[in-house]
Scaffold this active site. Structure first.
Site, PDB file in Angstrom:
ATOM      1  N   TYR A 183     -22.674   4.727   6.135  1.00 10.40           N
ATOM      2  CA  TYR A 183     -23.596   4.599   4.997  1.00 10.40           C
ATOM      3  C   TYR A 183     -24.580   3.450   5.143  1.00 10.40           C
ATOM      4  O   TYR A 183     -25.610   3.411   4.478  1.00 10.40           O
ATOM      5  CB  TYR A 183     -22.826   4.527   3.670  1.00 10.40           C
ATOM      6  CG  TYR A 183     -22.279   3.180   3.256  1.00 10.40           C
ATOM      7  CD1 TYR A 183     -23.053   2.268   2.554  1.00 10.40           C
ATOM      8  CD2 TYR A 183     -20.970   2.819   3.551  1.00 10.40           C
ATOM      9  CE1 TYR A 183     -22.546   1.041   2.159  1.00 10.40           C
ATOM     10  CE2 TYR A 183     -20.450   1.595   3.157  1.00 10.40           C
ATOM     11  CZ  TYR A 183     -21.244   0.711   2.461  1.00 10.40           C
ATOM     12  OH  TYR A 183     -20.738  -0.515   2.066  1.00 10.40           O
ATOM     13  N   LYS A 226     -20.234  -8.092 -12.685  1.00  8.05           N
ATOM     14  CA  LYS A 226     -19.998  -7.274 -11.488  1.00  8.05           C
ATOM     15  C   LYS A 226     -20.847  -5.996 -11.530  1.00  8.05           C
ATOM     16  O   LYS A 226     -21.514  -5.626 -10.566  1.00  8.05           O
ATOM     17  CB  LYS A 226     -18.507  -6.921 -11.403  1.00  8.05           C
ATOM     18  CG  LYS A 226     -18.156  -5.823 -10.430  1.00  8.05           C
ATOM     19  CD  LYS A 226     -18.382  -6.248  -9.014  1.00  8.05           C
ATOM     20  CE  LYS A 226     -18.384  -5.071  -8.071  1.00  8.05           C
ATOM     21  NZ  LYS A 226     -18.463  -5.430  -6.688  1.00  8.05           N
ATOM     22  N   ARG A 281     -35.264   4.436   8.431  1.00  8.79           N
ATOM     23  CA  ARG A 281     -35.044   3.004   8.160  1.00  8.79           C
ATOM     24  C   ARG A 281     -36.177   2.128   8.687  1.00  8.79           C
ATOM     25  O   ARG A 281     -36.096   0.910   8.627  1.00  8.79           O
ATOM     26  CB  ARG A 281     -33.724   2.554   8.803  1.00  8.79           C
ATOM     27  CG  ARG A 281     -32.505   3.323   8.352  1.00  8.79           C
ATOM     28  CD  ARG A 281     -32.056   2.903   6.986  1.00  8.79           C
ATOM     29  NE  ARG A 281     -30.813   3.588   6.626  1.00  8.79           N
ATOM     30  CZ  ARG A 281     -30.058   3.241   5.599  1.00  8.79           C
ATOM     31  NH1 ARG A 281     -30.405   2.254   4.820  1.00  8.79           N
ATOM     32  NH2 ARG A 281     -28.964   3.904   5.331  1.00  8.79           N
ATOM     33  N   THR A 284     -10.873   2.512  -8.180  1.00  6.19           N
ATOM     34  CA  THR A 284     -11.156   3.008  -9.536  1.00  6.19           C
ATOM     35  C   THR A 284     -12.346   3.968  -9.400  1.00  6.19           C
ATOM     36  O   THR A 284     -13.471   3.635  -9.772  1.00  6.19           O
ATOM     37  CB  THR A 284     -11.515   1.830 -10.475  1.00  6.19           C
ATOM     38  OG1 THR A 284     -12.473   0.985  -9.800  1.00  6.19           O
ATOM     39  CG2 THR A 284     -10.317   1.005 -10.838  1.00  6.19           C
ATOM     40  N   ARG A 298     -18.221   6.466   3.503  1.00  7.73           N
ATOM     41  CA  ARG A 298     -18.050   6.905   2.116  1.00  7.73           C
ATOM     42  C   ARG A 298     -19.413   7.065   1.414  1.00  7.73           C
ATOM     43  O   ARG A 298     -20.232   6.152   1.450  1.00  7.73           O
ATOM     44  CB  ARG A 298     -17.174   5.908   1.346  1.00  7.73           C
ATOM     45  CG  ARG A 298     -15.718   5.960   1.778  1.00  7.73           C
ATOM     46  CD  ARG A 298     -14.894   4.900   1.105  1.00  7.73           C
ATOM     47  NE  ARG A 298     -15.276   3.562   1.524  1.00  7.73           N
ATOM     48  CZ  ARG A 298     -14.832   2.438   0.949  1.00  7.73           C
ATOM     49  NH1 ARG A 298     -14.019   2.509  -0.065  1.00  7.73           N
ATOM     50  NH2 ARG A 298     -15.206   1.262   1.398  1.00  7.73           N
ATOM     51  N   ASP A 333       0.857  -1.182   0.000  1.00  4.57           N
ATOM     52  CA  ASP A 333       0.000   0.000   0.000  1.00  4.57           C
ATOM     53  C   ASP A 333       0.896   1.236   0.000  1.00  4.57           C
ATOM     54  O   ASP A 333       1.983   1.222   0.571  1.00  4.57           O
ATOM     55  CB  ASP A 333      -0.923   0.010   1.225  1.00  4.57           C
ATOM     56  CG  ASP A 333      -2.129   0.895   1.001  1.00  4.57           C
ATOM     57  OD1 ASP A 333      -3.211   0.359   0.687  1.00  4.57           O
ATOM     58  OD2 ASP A 333      -1.988   2.144   1.100  1.00  4.57           O
ATOM     59  N   CYS A 392     -19.856   1.687  -3.842  1.00  4.57           N
ATOM     60  CA  CYS A 392     -20.092   0.755  -4.957  1.00  4.57           C
ATOM     61  C   CYS A 392     -21.349   1.075  -5.747  1.00  4.57           C
ATOM     62  O   CYS A 392     -21.300   1.364  -6.931  1.00  4.57           O
ATOM     63  CB  CYS A 392     -20.159  -0.667  -4.409  1.00  4.57           C
ATOM     64  SG  CYS A 392     -18.751  -1.038  -3.352  1.00  4.57           S
TER      65      CYS A 392
HETATM   66  N1  SAJ Z   1     -29.702   0.051   1.011  1.00  6.86           N
HETATM   67  C1  SAJ Z   1     -31.024   0.469   1.016  1.00  6.86           C
HETATM   68  N2  SAJ Z   1     -32.009  -0.485   0.987  1.00  6.86           N
HETATM   69  C2  SAJ Z   1     -31.717  -1.804   0.961  1.00  6.86           C
HETATM   70  C3  SAJ Z   1     -30.373  -2.228   0.940  1.00  6.86           C
HETATM   71  C4  SAJ Z   1     -29.384  -1.271   0.953  1.00  6.86           C
HETATM   72  O1  SAJ Z   1     -31.334   1.655   1.043  1.00  6.86           O
HETATM   73  O2  SAJ Z   1     -32.661  -2.605   0.971  1.00  6.86           O
HETATM   74  C5  SAJ Z   1     -28.632   1.051   1.034  1.00  6.86           C
HETATM   75  C6  SAJ Z   1     -27.669   0.869   2.198  1.00  6.86           C
HETATM   76  O3  SAJ Z   1     -28.166   1.447   3.359  1.00  6.86           O
HETATM   77  C7  SAJ Z   1     -26.434   1.545   1.666  1.00  6.86           C
HETATM   78  C8  SAJ Z   1     -26.477   1.264   0.156  1.00  6.86           C
HETATM   79  O4  SAJ Z   1     -27.810   0.867  -0.111  1.00  6.86           O
HETATM   80  O5  SAJ Z   1     -26.479   2.941   1.873  1.00  6.86           O
HETATM   81  C9  SAJ Z   1     -25.515   0.184  -0.284  1.00  6.86           C
HETATM   82  O6  SAJ Z   1     -25.469  -0.882   0.669  1.00  6.86           O
HETATM   83  P1  SAJ Z   1     -25.508  -2.411   0.253  1.00  6.86           P
HETATM   84  O7  SAJ Z   1     -25.493  -3.222   1.477  1.00  6.86           O
HETATM   85  O8  SAJ Z   1     -26.599  -2.622  -0.703  1.00  6.86           O
HETATM   86  O9  SAJ Z   1     -24.188  -2.634  -0.590  1.00  6.86           O
HETATM   87  P2  SAJ Z   1     -22.629  -2.274  -0.374  1.00  6.86           P
HETATM   88  O10 SAJ Z   1     -22.357  -1.032  -1.152  1.00  6.86           O
HETATM   89  O11 SAJ Z   1     -22.187  -2.321   1.030  1.00  6.86           O
HETATM   90  O12 SAJ Z   1     -21.969  -3.532  -1.111  1.00  6.86           O
HETATM   91  C10 SAJ Z   1     -22.338  -3.815  -2.454  1.00  6.86           C
HETATM   92  C11 SAJ Z   1     -22.669  -5.312  -2.498  1.00  6.86           C
HETATM   93  N3  SAJ Z   1     -23.283  -5.646  -3.767  1.00  6.86           N
HETATM   94  C12 SAJ Z   1     -24.397  -6.407  -3.794  1.00  6.86           C
HETATM   95  O13 SAJ Z   1     -24.961  -6.818  -2.819  1.00  6.86           O
HETATM   96  C13 SAJ Z   1     -24.919  -6.731  -5.151  1.00  6.86           C
HETATM   97  C14 SAJ Z   1     -21.384  -6.116  -2.294  1.00  6.86           C
HETATM   98  O14 SAJ Z   1     -21.620  -7.489  -2.443  1.00  6.86           O
HETATM   99  C15 SAJ Z   1     -20.312  -5.642  -3.293  1.00  6.86           C
HETATM  100  O15 SAJ Z   1     -19.090  -6.344  -3.133  1.00  6.86           O
HETATM  101  C16 SAJ Z   1     -20.041  -4.190  -3.036  1.00  6.86           C
HETATM  102  O16 SAJ Z   1     -21.265  -3.477  -3.291  1.00  6.86           O
HETATM  103  C17 SAJ Z   1     -18.939  -3.730  -3.939  1.00  6.86           C
HETATM  104  O17 SAJ Z   1     -17.809  -3.567  -3.436  1.00  6.86           O
HETATM  105  O18 SAJ Z   1     -19.133  -3.608  -5.150  1.00  6.86           O
END
Ligand code: SAJ
Length: 432
Positions: free
Chosen positions: A322, A206, A407, A88, A330, A32, A260
């Site tokens: 988040y 992805k 929520r 990225t 983030r 890193d 993401c």
């Molecule tokens: N969120 C909602 N409603 C929901 C689910 C999530 O409002 O029902 C919000 C969360 O509070 C959050 C945002 O969406 O602010 C994203 O959270 P998340 O848990 O949906 O996803 P991430 O960003 O933590 O992780 C995602 C995941 N992708 C999928 O589930 C398809 C993870 O598996 C990936 O590895 C990651 O993105 C990534 O690094 O790409």
């Protein structure tokens, strides 16, 4: 000891990846650019707030199977495989591949016959073949003949990374059959659930999974706003719709955050701008980006019922991360909510049991401190700590009993019984 792997980029993805390989008997060098991070890791101190990651780090440091360093060049020379997990970022809709390019140029100086190079960072479709491969081949060696090259997208959810690295299916997309086979052999050592494909399909898959999740949440948010308009409860509506075995609607909320879902859909958008209906992806992003503004409007509405102008209001924000259970802030919806409230001259106090970040709001050390004299309490993050809020205790501290539950963690009836005016995202507003 098995062969030597170099993992470049020790962030949310790279660090758990390096640790998992080290724990499976590989000799792993983690690189890193951040000297402070590397110094911490050498002492076995973890900067990611994940219990499993912290435990594994201690174990592999003691065993000597993981070596953190800032020195990239020399570590690559001795490696059998190099896994690249650098950011990225997408800025104003455009992807920035400069970190990736920098690392690839260093690798191309050192790449040797028989080495496997893997990219895990999320990239626009075609990047592995059209961008990564030519940079590596500027070494004079060629992919498939001299070295192997694969795209293996990271799919882990921050907060649960080790378990997901070990169990979630891994898509292994080589630039040719030999690369796919060599990469499969490597990843199979840590996770038996590996799926061979080509790099383009892996890149698109992805982006598809995160874009689909973003679209699904956008639909839930749209439904929430419809329900608010017509006096229905989106939580109940979604619960009932989801009893259908072929329906699975996600939860509405104060917005979509994290690094993401807020960025990956733009990478998909970019590669099909001429495609009919592509604006669906853009609109979903717009809906999710709008939710913090919608939340502020709900707060203002609640305050107007109390005849408290926002500029005179004290607002307690519960949750800055988040999403629930993580310290990651983030692209958190809290940032936009807090900055909008501050721009409207409200006094904003924020509490988050996982992070000290407040995005400019006053910091509170406890829920009680945050809600003291508050005109409105707003639950932004679905942290487990907020699920069983002691409302009768809260009611002793607040100035006005107003709860805005983005929520839908709190039972509305229970809150109302304690004299709270309860507002929720997706809950048709019923003001007496
Ligand atoms: N969120 C909602 N409603 C929901 C689910 C999530 O409002 O029902 C919000 C969360 O509070 C959050 C945002 O969406 O602010 C994203 O959270 P998340 O848990 O949906 O996803 P991430 O960003 O933590 O992780 C995602 C995941 N992708 C999928 O589930 C398809 C993870 O598996 C990936 O590895 C990651 O993105 C990534 O690094 O790409």
């Amino acid at each position: 000891m098995k062969c030597h792997i170099v993992v470049v980029g020790l962030g949310y993805v790279g660090l758990p990846t390096a640790l998992v390989f080290a724990s499976k008997g590989f000799r792993v060098v983690g690189v890193d650019v951040d000297q402070r991070k590397v110094d911490m890791l050498k002492k076995g101190k973890c900067y990611l707030r994940e219990k499993d990651v912290a435990m594994l780090l201690k174990k592999v440091i003691v065993e000597g199977s993981f070596t953190p360093t800032t020195e990239i060049g020399s570590s690559i020379e001795n490696a059998s495989s190099v896994i690249v997990c650098v950011p990225t970022p997408v800025i104003a809709g455009e992807v920035n591949l400069s970190f990736l390019e920098f690392v690839l140029r260093v690798i191309s100086d050192k790449v040797k016959k028989g080495q496997l190079i893997v990219v895990e960072s999320t990239v626009p479709p075609g990047t592995t073949v059209n961008f990564v491969k030519p940079i590596l081949e500027s070494s004079g060696l060629t992919a498939e003949n001299d070295f192997y090259l694969a795209y293996v997208p990271e799919r882990i959810a921050p907060g649960n990374s080790i378990r997901e690295l070990l169990n979630l299916p891994r898509l292994v997309g080589g630039v040719g059959p030999k690369s796919t086979r060599v990469a499969l052999e490597l990843y199979r050592k840590v996770n038996p659930n590996v799926i061979p494909c080509d790099s383009l399909t892996a890149e698109l898959s992805k982006l598809a999974e995160n874009t689909f999740r973003d679209l699904n949440i956008a639909f839930a948010n749209l439904l929430a706003m419809i329900c608010e308009c017509i006096g229905a409860d989106a939580k109940k509506v979604i619960e009932l719709a989801n009893t259908h075995p072929r329906v699975s609607i996600l939860r509405p909320g104060p917005g979509v955050g994290g690094p993401c879902l807020t960025k990956d859909p733009y990478m998909l958008l970019k590669c099909g701008e001429q495609v009919f209906g592509i604006k669906l992806i853009k609109i979903a992003r717009e809906i999710n980006d709008y939710m913090p503004i919608h939340t502020v409007a709900l707060i203002e509405h609640a305050l107007s019922k109390l005849n408290v102008p926002i500029s005179k209001a004290k607002i307690a924000i519960l949750g800055v991360a988040y999403k629930g259970g993580v310290d990651d802030t983030r692209c958190s919806p809290s940032e936009k909510i807090i900055s909008e409230l501050i721009a409207k001259d409200a006094t904003v106090v924020a509490y988050d049991p996982y992070t000290e970040e407040t995005f400019g709001a006053r910091h509170a050390d406890s829920i009680e401190e945050a809600v003291k004299d508050a005109d409105a309490v707003v639950i932004v993050t679905d942290h487990p700590e907020f699920m069983n809020l002691d409302l009768s205790l809260l009611s002793k501290f607040v100035r006005h009993r107003v709860l805005i539950d983005c929520r839908r963690l709190i039972d509305a009836e229970a809150a109302r019984k304690l004299g709270f005016k309860y507002y929720g995202i997706g809950l048709g507003v019923v003001d007496e």
